[in-house]
Structures are given as structure tokens and as C-alpha cells.
Design a protein around this motif. Structure first.
Motif, PDB file in Angstrom:
ATOM      1  N   LEU A   1      -4.748   6.508  -1.363  1.00  0.00           N
ATOM      2  CA  LEU A   1      -4.039   5.258  -1.078  1.00  0.00           C
ATOM      3  C   LEU A   1      -4.180   4.318  -2.268  1.00  0.00           C
ATOM      4  O   LEU A   1      -5.270   4.173  -2.817  1.00  0.00           O
ATOM      5  CB  LEU A   1      -4.628   4.581   0.166  1.00  0.00           C
ATOM      6  CG  LEU A   1      -4.353   5.242   1.509  1.00  0.00           C
ATOM      7  CD1 LEU A   1      -5.170   4.561   2.597  1.00  0.00           C
ATOM      8  CD2 LEU A   1      -2.863   5.186   1.842  1.00  0.00           C
TER       9      LEU A   1
ATOM     10  N   MET B   1       0.864  -1.176   0.000  1.00  0.00           N
ATOM     11  CA  MET B   1       0.000   0.000   0.000  1.00  0.00           C
ATOM     12  C   MET B   1       0.899   1.224   0.000  1.00  0.00           C
ATOM     13  O   MET B   1       1.924   1.228   0.684  1.00  0.00           O
ATOM     14  CB  MET B   1      -0.900  -0.003   1.229  1.00  0.00           C
ATOM     15  CG  MET B   1      -1.833   1.178   1.299  1.00  0.00           C
ATOM     16  SD  MET B   1      -3.285   0.833   2.319  1.00  0.00           S
ATOM     17  CE  MET B   1      -2.651   1.187   3.933  1.00  0.00           C
ATOM     18  N   SER B   2       0.534   2.212  -0.788  1.00  0.00           N
ATOM     19  CA  SER B   2       1.325   3.444  -0.769  1.00  0.00           C
ATOM     20  C   SER B   2       0.413   4.644  -0.913  1.00  0.00           C
ATOM     21  O   SER B   2      -0.730   4.530  -1.379  1.00  0.00           O
ATOM     22  CB  SER B   2       2.368   3.427  -1.883  1.00  0.00           C
ATOM     23  OG  SER B   2       1.714   3.279  -3.115  1.00  0.00           O
ATOM     24  N   LEU B   3       0.928   5.753  -0.482  1.00  0.00           N
ATOM     25  CA  LEU B   3       0.177   7.000  -0.561  1.00  0.00           C
ATOM     26  C   LEU B   3       0.692   7.760  -1.768  1.00  0.00           C
ATOM     27  O   LEU B   3       1.861   8.129  -1.814  1.00  0.00           O
ATOM     28  CB  LEU B   3       0.428   7.802   0.733  1.00  0.00           C
ATOM     29  CG  LEU B   3      -0.319   9.101   0.902  1.00  0.00           C
ATOM     30  CD1 LEU B   3      -1.822   8.872   0.912  1.00  0.00           C
ATOM     31  CD2 LEU B   3       0.106   9.753   2.217  1.00  0.00           C
TER      32      LEU B   3
ATOM     33  N   TYR C   1       3.592  -1.157   3.896  1.00  0.00           N
ATOM     34  CA  TYR C   1       3.170   0.220   3.634  1.00  0.00           C
ATOM     35  C   TYR C   1       4.393   1.086   3.419  1.00  0.00           C
ATOM     36  O   TYR C   1       5.269   1.162   4.285  1.00  0.00           O
ATOM     37  CB  TYR C   1       2.326   0.747   4.801  1.00  0.00           C
ATOM     38  CG  TYR C   1       1.919   2.190   4.595  1.00  0.00           C
ATOM     39  CD1 TYR C   1       1.093   2.526   3.527  1.00  0.00           C
ATOM     40  CD2 TYR C   1       2.373   3.185   5.429  1.00  0.00           C
ATOM     41  CE1 TYR C   1       0.738   3.849   3.301  1.00  0.00           C
ATOM     42  CE2 TYR C   1       2.024   4.506   5.219  1.00  0.00           C
ATOM     43  CZ  TYR C   1       1.205   4.832   4.145  1.00  0.00           C
ATOM     44  OH  TYR C   1       0.855   6.137   3.927  1.00  0.00           O
TER      45      TYR C   1
ATOM     46  N   LEU D   1      -0.442   6.554   8.700  1.00  0.00           N
ATOM     47  CA  LEU D   1      -0.303   6.822   7.259  1.00  0.00           C
ATOM     48  C   LEU D   1       0.722   7.895   6.957  1.00  0.00           C
ATOM     49  O   LEU D   1       1.488   7.798   6.020  1.00  0.00           O
ATOM     50  CB  LEU D   1      -1.643   7.272   6.678  1.00  0.00           C
ATOM     51  CG  LEU D   1      -2.736   6.240   6.480  1.00  0.00           C
ATOM     52  CD1 LEU D   1      -3.906   6.910   5.788  1.00  0.00           C
ATOM     53  CD2 LEU D   1      -2.244   5.071   5.657  1.00  0.00           C
TER      54      LEU D   1
ATOM     55  N   GLU E   1      -8.073   1.284  -4.706  1.00  0.00           N
ATOM     56  CA  GLU E   1      -7.631   2.622  -4.292  1.00  0.00           C
ATOM     57  C   GLU E   1      -8.754   3.377  -3.601  1.00  0.00           C
ATOM     58  O   GLU E   1      -9.922   3.022  -3.714  1.00  0.00           O
ATOM     59  CB  GLU E   1      -7.069   3.432  -5.466  1.00  0.00           C
ATOM     60  CG  GLU E   1      -8.098   3.911  -6.444  1.00  0.00           C
ATOM     61  CD  GLU E   1      -7.495   4.888  -7.464  1.00  0.00           C
ATOM     62  OE1 GLU E   1      -6.274   5.095  -7.471  1.00  0.00           O
ATOM     63  OE2 GLU E   1      -8.278   5.431  -8.258  1.00  0.00           O
TER      64      GLU E   1
END
Lengths: 170, 191
Positions: free
Chosen positions: A42, A33-35, A145, A167, A114
């Protein structure tokens, strides 16, 4: 003669032993998962063993589904995945996820999700990653993450299917 | 947790958990002729096994070899059965023989193909997969050493307090191992 008794005893134990034995299986899925800093959303990619996913869907009432080729695949996979992978903000309000699609081969598939939040993401979220757990009690789900400063990895299992994740530093 | 810790734990779990039973059986067969006093050889054999399966994980990861799941699932119990049979032969019962290092490394190559499917799963988000290899392999190696240590501990108790003899233990455990391997071969028969 004594040797044969030992061997017979051993074979007896073997039969008993093997009644517990199944084919070697490894119940694990790994996701990322990435921002996205541009869109501030996300982005999630979950890698799941194809046969495990199809088994879970069969148990969910969709027997014989070919997740890679069937037309109804997207509908059933998204329903199942969005039901078992969920995110909430600090106040317990759910952050809605959207299913983008799936790709892969007979061994494993990637499922992409997403968020589409308008007002920005919170500092901290609750993640529930219970995919496949209802089908395989020993299932372990890993989520890496890519935090901008400190990348973290979460491990979900039947005892702790929900975890807290920081996050971003606001 | 860090990625390293997670991959280390998955390697460790892979071998010590109940679902790693086929690898555990192989370790039982591999070390059935040893006692604590042979610890150097035990370490060598376990490490030779790790070297073997690491080589095939690397080869499979570079695409040099491709993995046929059902055949690998069948070949793993074959290696277990063969090791059990070696234990029943006189040449296979000499703890000072170096042949066992060879067996461990050779059969490790096949077990590595079995590990590869799980390994590929772990490399998500790790572009080429190499940074997952070290923690995963270390986890497996440590898990193997733990299992072998427990086995030697159990047999040391049996040898010292129940007057069990090495040869009897070897026949008994190899019998169990061959029996389970035989049933696994039937279960995984690919043709």
C-alpha cells in the motif's frame, strides 16, 4: 430615533455573535492510498495543511518546528503521523507502516507512507485516520482509495476515526 | 462513498458549518432586503455569488492569479461590511434593483480566493483538479440556497406574526453583519 435603537441593538448582538467567531478555518485533510500491483504494497500520500500540522506537533511537545526545513522534522512528523494513521488486518493485527518522507510548501505538505508486508495484504483492513483530531475537534480526514475496480472514498471524523476498507477482491 | 459525494459534501459543509460563518454573514447581508415573493431575485443573487467564486477558483487553479492568504482573509470581511453599508443606503434597499447581482458576483470573486485553499486540498489525486470543481461548487450552491431559505423563513415569520417591517429587519441584520465584519477585519488585519 427608532432606527438608532435598532442599530444599537444590532451592534450589541454583533458583539455577542463575534465572541463565537474565529477566523475562517477549514479543518480538512485529504489523502490517497493505492495498492501497487508490482510490489503488492500500500502506498499512501496524505495532504495536510502545514500550519495545522505544525500546530499539532507543537501540542505534541515540539514547539516552533518548521516541518519543511528543520533537521528534526522527519523524526517528529513520522512519530506523530504513524501514531495517528494506522492500519490493522481482519484479525486485529497491526500492519506496520513506514514513513518515506514529506514534501510541500507553506500552505500544505504531502506525507508519504507505505507498507512492507511480506506475506501479502488481506482482503479487508481497518484504517484509523485520526490525524489532527486531537488538536481540532472538527477535523475531517478524507482518504481516497484507488481500488482496482471501484474507487472508494472514506471520511473520518472524531466520531468515527476508524473505518473498514475493502482492499482487493481475492 | 464516491469521490463526487465526498467533494459535494465538503462544499456543502464548507458553507453551512460554523466555520463558514463569514460566508453566511455575507449571504445575510446580500438577502436582507428580500422576501419569499422575490425568490427569483434571491436565486439570481445567490447564483451570481457562486459564479463569482467559481471564476476565481478556476483562475487560481490555472495559476492565473495567486492567492495571498492573509490579504484574502482580510478582504472577505471588507466585502461583508460594504454589503451591509449598501443595505443602509436608499439605493441599496430597492429589491428590484439589478445592482445586487453585480455586488454578489464581484464580491464572489474575493470569496473564491478564500475557497481556493480548501479547494486545492480536495484535488489530491485528481491530476488537474477539474473533476473536483463541479461537486464542490454544487455543494456550496446548495448550502447557500439552504441558508437563504432558512433566513427567508425566519423573516417571513417575523414579518407576519411579529409585525416586523422589512426595513427594520434590514437595519437590524445589516447592523449585526457590519459589527461582526468590523471585528473580523480587526482580527485579520494583515499589516
Amino acid at each position: 430615533m427608532k432606527q438608532w435603537k435598532t442599530i444599537a441593538l444590532a451592534l450589541g448582538c454583533a458583539t455577542l455573535f463575534s465572541s463565537f467567531t474565529a477566523k475562517h478555518e477549514y479543518y480538512v485533510s485529504v489523502g490517497e492510498m493505492s495498492l501497487n500491483p508490482t510490489t503488492n504494497q500500500l502506498e499512501i500520500g496524505l495532504r495536510i495543511f502545514t500550519d495545522d500540522l505544525e500546530y499539532a506537533l507543537e501540542r505534541a511537545g515540539h514547539p516552533g518546528l518548521d516541518v519543511l526545513n528543520d533537521e528534526t522534522s522527519a523524526e517528529h512528523v513520522s512519530e506523530y503521523v504513524l501514531d495517528h494513521f494506522r492500519i490493522w488486518n481482519e484479525d486485529g493485527r497491526e500492519i506496520k507502516l513506514f514513513y518515506l518522507g514529506l514534501e510541500g510548501d507553506a500552505d500544505g505538505v504531502f506525507v508519504y507512507l507505505e507498507t512492507k508486508v511480506k506475506s501479502g495484504l488481506p482482503e479487508e483492513v481497518q484504517v484509523r485516520h485520526a490525524i489532527l483530531m486531537e488538536s481540532f475537534p472538527d477535523q475531517i480526514n478524507i482518504l481516497h482509495y484507488s481500488h482496482p475496480d471501484i474507487p472508494t472514498s472514506l471520511r473520518f471524523d472524531a466520531e468515527e476515526p476508524t473505518q473498514t476498507l475493502e482492499l482487493q477482491d481475492l | 462513498m464516491s469521490r463526487f459525494e465526498i467533494n459535494f459534501m465538503l462544499g456543502f459543509d464548507h458553507i453551512t458549518a460554523w466555520e463558514g460563518l463569514d460566508h453566511i454573514l455575507f449571504l445575510i447581508a446580500l438577502t436582507a432586503i428580500y422576501q419569499f415573493k422575490h425568490w427569483g431575485r434571491v436565486l439570481g443573487v445567490v447564483t451570481a455569488f457562486t459564479v463569482g467564486h467559481t471564476v476565481t477558483i478556476i483562475l487560481a487553479n490555472t495559476g492565473a492569479v495567486s492567492v495571498n492568504g492573509p490579504i484574502v482573509e482580510f478582504l472577505i470581511p471588507v466585502t461583508i461590511m460594504l454589503t451591509g453599508i449598501v443595505n443602509l443606503m436608499k439605493v441599496g434597499q430597492d429589491p428590484r434593483s439589478n445592482g445586487r447581482f453585480f455586488i454578489a458576483a464581484l464580491f464572489g470573486l474575493i470569496h473564491g480566493l478564500g475557497f481556493f485553499r480548501s479547494f486545492r486540498m480536495l484535488t489530491v489525486g485528481d491530476s488537474d483538479g477539474w473533476s473536483s470543481l463541479l461537486p464542490f461548487t454544487l455543494g456550496i450552491e446548495l448550502g447557500q440556497l439552504l441558508i437563504v431559505f432558512i433566513l427567508l423563513l425566519i423573516t417571513a415569520i417575523l414579518f407576519n406574526f411579529m409585525r416586523l417591517k422589512q426595513r427594520e429587519w434590514n437595519l437590524f441584520s445589516s447592523g449585526i453583519v457590519c459589527g461582526v465584519a468590523g471585528l473580523l477585519m480587526i482580527e485579520t488585519w494583515p499589516w
